[in-house]
Design a protein around this motif. Structure first.
Motif, PDB file in Angstrom:
ATOM      1  N   LYS A 196       3.102  -6.741  -2.693  1.00 40.86           N
ATOM      2  CA  LYS A 196       2.134  -5.710  -2.321  1.00 40.86           C
ATOM      3  C   LYS A 196       2.814  -4.670  -1.434  1.00 40.86           C
ATOM      4  CE  LYS A 196      -2.724  -6.589  -1.575  1.00 40.86           C
ATOM      5  NZ  LYS A 196      -3.420  -7.824  -1.250  1.00 40.86           N
ATOM      6  N   GLU A 197       2.334  -3.437  -1.500  1.00 44.05           N
ATOM      7  CA  GLU A 197       2.914  -2.383  -0.670  1.00 44.05           C
ATOM      8  C   GLU A 197       2.623  -2.661   0.812  1.00 44.05           C
ATOM      9  OE1 GLU A 197       1.970   1.594  -1.981  1.00 44.05           O
ATOM     10  OE2 GLU A 197       2.520   2.359   0.003  1.00 44.05           O
TER      11      GLU A 197
ATOM     12  N   GLU B  85       1.717  -9.474  -5.240  1.00 44.78           N
ATOM     13  CA  GLU B  85       0.611  -8.844  -5.942  1.00 44.78           C
ATOM     14  C   GLU B  85       0.579  -9.310  -7.406  1.00 44.78           C
ATOM     15  OE1 GLU B  85      -1.156  -4.588  -5.245  1.00 44.78           O
ATOM     16  OE2 GLU B  85       0.744  -4.495  -6.324  1.00 44.78           O
TER      17      GLU B  85
ATOM     18  N   ASP C  78       9.145  -1.618   1.739  1.00 43.19           N
ATOM     19  CA  ASP C  78       8.929  -2.016   0.347  1.00 43.19           C
ATOM     20  C   ASP C  78      10.174  -1.856  -0.519  1.00 43.19           C
ATOM     21  OD1 ASP C  78       6.101  -2.561   0.703  1.00 43.19           O
ATOM     22  OD2 ASP C  78       5.963  -0.396   1.042  1.00 43.19           O
TER      23      ASP C  78
ATOM     24  N   VAL D 148       6.246  -9.404  -7.864  1.00 43.33           N
ATOM     25  CA  VAL D 148       6.296  -8.087  -7.214  1.00 43.33           C
ATOM     26  C   VAL D 148       5.358  -8.140  -6.012  1.00 43.33           C
ATOM     27  CG1 VAL D 148       5.790  -5.624  -7.441  1.00 43.33           C
ATOM     28  CG2 VAL D 148       6.787  -6.873  -9.367  1.00 43.33           C
TER      29      VAL D 148
ATOM     30  N   SER E 153       7.578  -3.428  -3.700  1.00 45.88           N
ATOM     31  CA  SER E 153       6.813  -2.548  -4.590  1.00 45.88           C
ATOM     32  C   SER E 153       7.573  -1.269  -4.936  1.00 45.88           C
ATOM     33  CB  SER E 153       5.467  -2.209  -3.948  1.00 45.88           C
ATOM     34  OG  SER E 153       5.670  -1.495  -2.747  1.00 45.88           O
TER      35      SER E 153
ATOM     36  N   GLU F 298       8.615  -0.113  -8.738  1.00 44.81           N
ATOM     37  CA  GLU F 298       8.189   1.174  -9.308  1.00 44.81           C
ATOM     38  C   GLU F 298       9.361   1.974  -9.851  1.00 44.81           C
ATOM     39  OE1 GLU F 298       5.595   3.542  -6.676  1.00 44.81           O
ATOM     40  OE2 GLU F 298       4.466   1.646  -6.521  1.00 44.81           O
TER      41      GLU F 298
END
Ligand SMILES: Nc1ncnc2c1ncn2[C@@H]1O[C@H](COP(=O)(O)OP(=O)(O)OP(=O)(O)O)[C@@H](O)[C@H]1O
Ligand SMILES: [Mg+2]
Lengths: 403, 225
Positions: A190-191, A138, A201, A188, A159, A163
């Motif tokens: 994508k979920e 992403e 993830d 990073v 992801s 986070e």
């Protein structure tokens, strides 16, 4: 007697004994309700699992030492040789194989600043892993051939990890510690969501060469690949099987000492398990409806006895056997049919409630409703026939004398 | 001849015991006759009515209705005859409690497979004939005894039967109301209906033209006025 009259008469009788009718229906209501609720839950689960499997990446063939779903002799599994990077490269050279990504895994703590995510999946692989295993980036980039060739300490974060470690800052270019070694974040992902309750993830992907240098090279490699365009899944699998049997020196006639996993295998073994569950449930609920049906029969017999005089009067003014039988049969079917309908509504409501308040994705299917309705109606006919026939056969004169 | 009973026996079996209710009954009833059956309690009056009404069949002997032997018919054939030829009036009215007067009167038409068209008119007509138009949509529990018996008579008449059978129709009514009911039967007989009536009371029996007396299941006397 016309059907309309029969129906009206039955409804009149049932509504004059509302409480009794309701209690009689209860068994059927519960049976049908349970059937719809459980079937809806299983159907929802199946649908979401199928959707989850799509997210792994379609058409993926994953060769590993052990099968995804393990059943059988684990001693034999433990004696199996590791799959090596050389094995993976041999598979990658097969004409039927398109993309191939060898990958190895471990679990390490990952930290940035004061923040640590413990025991996280660390995967070492090659650039092809992005496409084959459907890990879309992403932000930033995935690992490249140069990262692999130069043993670069580059890391792509899942992801969820990104986070946790970087709630506010942009992680790209920052130095994180993976198992105590320093890595630079280059991207990073994508979920991807969950599969069977496990997050896809919570991982870090690094170049496979760097992985071996940092964490050792004595792990069995997983070979993920996809068929070359225009080649069938089964042919590709067969070629992989042949080359690995040769390389791993499996004697002719012996079973494979490695596993070739596909998404559809996994899905079918999952469906097998829920299928058994499904049948067991249908059996149990069938039993519940049987008990409910016996309740209906009991009440119908009481009703026939109670209304002996009424039956006598009806016969005296011209009712035939069939007229009387039909009336009681319709009554029984209305009881179970109505019970079934209430149960179906209740079961569906329950399933939808479960979907609202829990993560279980219940889905009310027409099949579940149809099966419940059929069970209820069949119970009505099955358990209504005996009392109804008995009512029809009553001798009119004796019925009229009945006190 | 409408009804021909010839050497009729009816014997009930209670356990191993045989109870003879009717013994060697031989009676003929012509169309448009008005017949009263009398006799002490247990003499077999109701048993005889039930056999004439095809609710039961004789143990022995022959019963011919309009020339047709009834003793050998099956359940549904008997139901057919009850529907087409017989109208019952009972001592205890025997109306269906969950239905209105109208619906009670309509029921024999439904069992007789009368078509829906014109059914309602016929019910109104019959209810009017017994003077109950205002009470048509009441349930039996909302009617007096006399009114209930009128509904029962309307129900017996609705299929235009060959015979009206009334088993002590005034037994549960006071004498004034009973007299009103007897007036209805008189009118019906005057209009050409065949009526057979069971009663204990001499003054009720005197409405009929012919009186048959039973004693211990046998015909004791058969007199026509
Ligand atoms: N279903 C039956 N089983 C056994 N015995 C019966 C049955 N029906 C009638 N009986 C007997 O047959 C005899 C005649 O009975 P029935 O009812 O015809 O008398 P009845 O003249 O109508 O009397 P009542 O004036 O009291 O109504 C009686 O002895 C009665 O006990
Ligand atoms: Mg009697």
């Amino acid at each position: 007697m016309e059907f309309r009259e029969t129906l009206l008469t039955s409804l009149r009788t049932l509504s004059s004994h509302k409480m009794r009718s309701l209690l009689t229906m209860l068994g059927i209501v519960i049976g049908a309700g349970a059937l719809v609720a459980v079937m809806s839950l299983i159907a929802g689960l199946n649908q979401s699992v199928a959707a989850q499997f799509q997210s792994i990446g379609t058409d993926i063939i994953s060769v590993s030492r052990y099968p995804w779903v393990q059943m059988g002799d684990s001693d034999e599994f433990r004696r199996r040789k590791n799959i090596t990077i050389a094995d993976a490269e041999a598979v990658g050279r097969l004409p039927s194989v398109g993309l191939m990504a060898p990958n190895i895994h471990t679990r390490r703590n990952i930290s940035y600043g004061g923040e640590t995510v413990r025991f996280t999946l660390v995967t070492g692989s090659t650039p092809e892993y992005e496409t084959i295993d459907n890990y879309l980036v992403e932000n930033g980039r995935f690992i490249t051939r140069i990262d692999v060739e130069r043993h670069r300490a580059s890391a792509v974060l899942g992801s969820e990890i990104a986070e946790e470690l970087f709630p506010v800052r942009d992680p790209i270019g920052r130095k994180v510690k993976v198992g105590g070694k320093q890595f630079t974040v280059i991207g990073v992902m994508k979920e991807k969501g969950d599969i069977l309750g496990e997050s896809l993830d919570a991982l870090v992907i690094i170049p496979i060469s760097t992985f071996e240098k940092a964490f050792g090279s004595r792990r069995s490699v997983v070979i993920d690949c996809s068929p070359e365009e225009g080649v069938s899944m089964s042919r590709t699998i067969e070629e992989i099987r042949q080359i690995l049997r040769i390389r791993r020196k499996v004697p002719r006639g012996d079973p494979d000492n490695f596993a070739i996993n596909t998404q559809s295998d996994l899905l079918s073994s999952y469906n097998q398990i829920t299928g058994v569950l499904y049948m067991a449930m249908v059996g149990i609920v069938g039993l519940a409806l049987l008990v409910g049906g016996i309740g209906v029969m009991n009440v119908m017999l009481v009703s026939v006895a109670e209304r002996t005089r009424e039956i006598g009067v009806r016969k005296a003014i011209g009712a035939r056997r069939a007229d009387v039988t039909k009336q009681f049969l319709v009554e029984a079917i209305i009881l179970t049919g109505l019970g079934g309908a209430i149960g179906i509504l209740g079961g569906a409501a329950l399933a939808l409630l479960v979907r609202k308040v829990t993560p279980l994705p219940a889905a009310v299917t027409p099949t579940a409703v149809a099966i419940a309705a059929a069970f209820a109606l069949i119970a009505g006919v099955l358990f209504g026939v005996y009392p109804a026939t008995r009512a029809g056969r009553l001798n009119p004169m004796e019925a009229l004398r009945y006190e | 001849m409408l009804i021909e009973l010839d050497g009729l026996f009816k014997t009930y079996e209670v356990g191993t015991q045989k109870v003879p209710a009717l013994k060697n009954i031989t009676i003929d009833v012509k169309e448009t006759e008005y017949l009263a059956i009398m006799g002490p309690s247990g003499s077999g009056k109701s048993t005889l009515m039930n056999i004439i009404g095809c609710l039961d069949i004789p143990t022995e002997g022959s019963y011919r209705l309009k020339g047709r032997e009834v003793g050998t018919l099956d359940d549904d054939e008997l139901a057919e005859i009850r529907s087409a030829e017989i109208g019952f009036v009972f001592q205890t009215f025997n109306l269906l409690p969950r239905m209105t007067a109208f619906q009670n009167v309509e029921l024999p038409l439904i069992y007789g497979r009368a078509s829906r068209k014109g059914r309602s008119d016929r019910v109104w007509e019959t209810i009017d004939a017994v003077g109950l138009k205002e009470r048509a949509h009441h349930r039996p529990s909302e009617l007096s005894g006399g009114q209930r018996q009128r509904v029962a008579i309307a129900r017996a008449l609705i299929n235009r039967p060959s015979i009206i059978l009334a088993d002590e129709p005034t037994g549960n009514l006071d004498s004034t109301t009973g007299e009103e009911i007897m007036q209805i039967f008189r009118q019906l007989n005057n209009a050409g209906n065949t009526i057979i009536l069971v009663t204990h009371e001499q003054y009720i029996a005197e409405h009929a033209r012919r009186i048959v007396k039973l004693l211990d299941g046998e015909v004791a006397s058969d007199t026509t006025a």
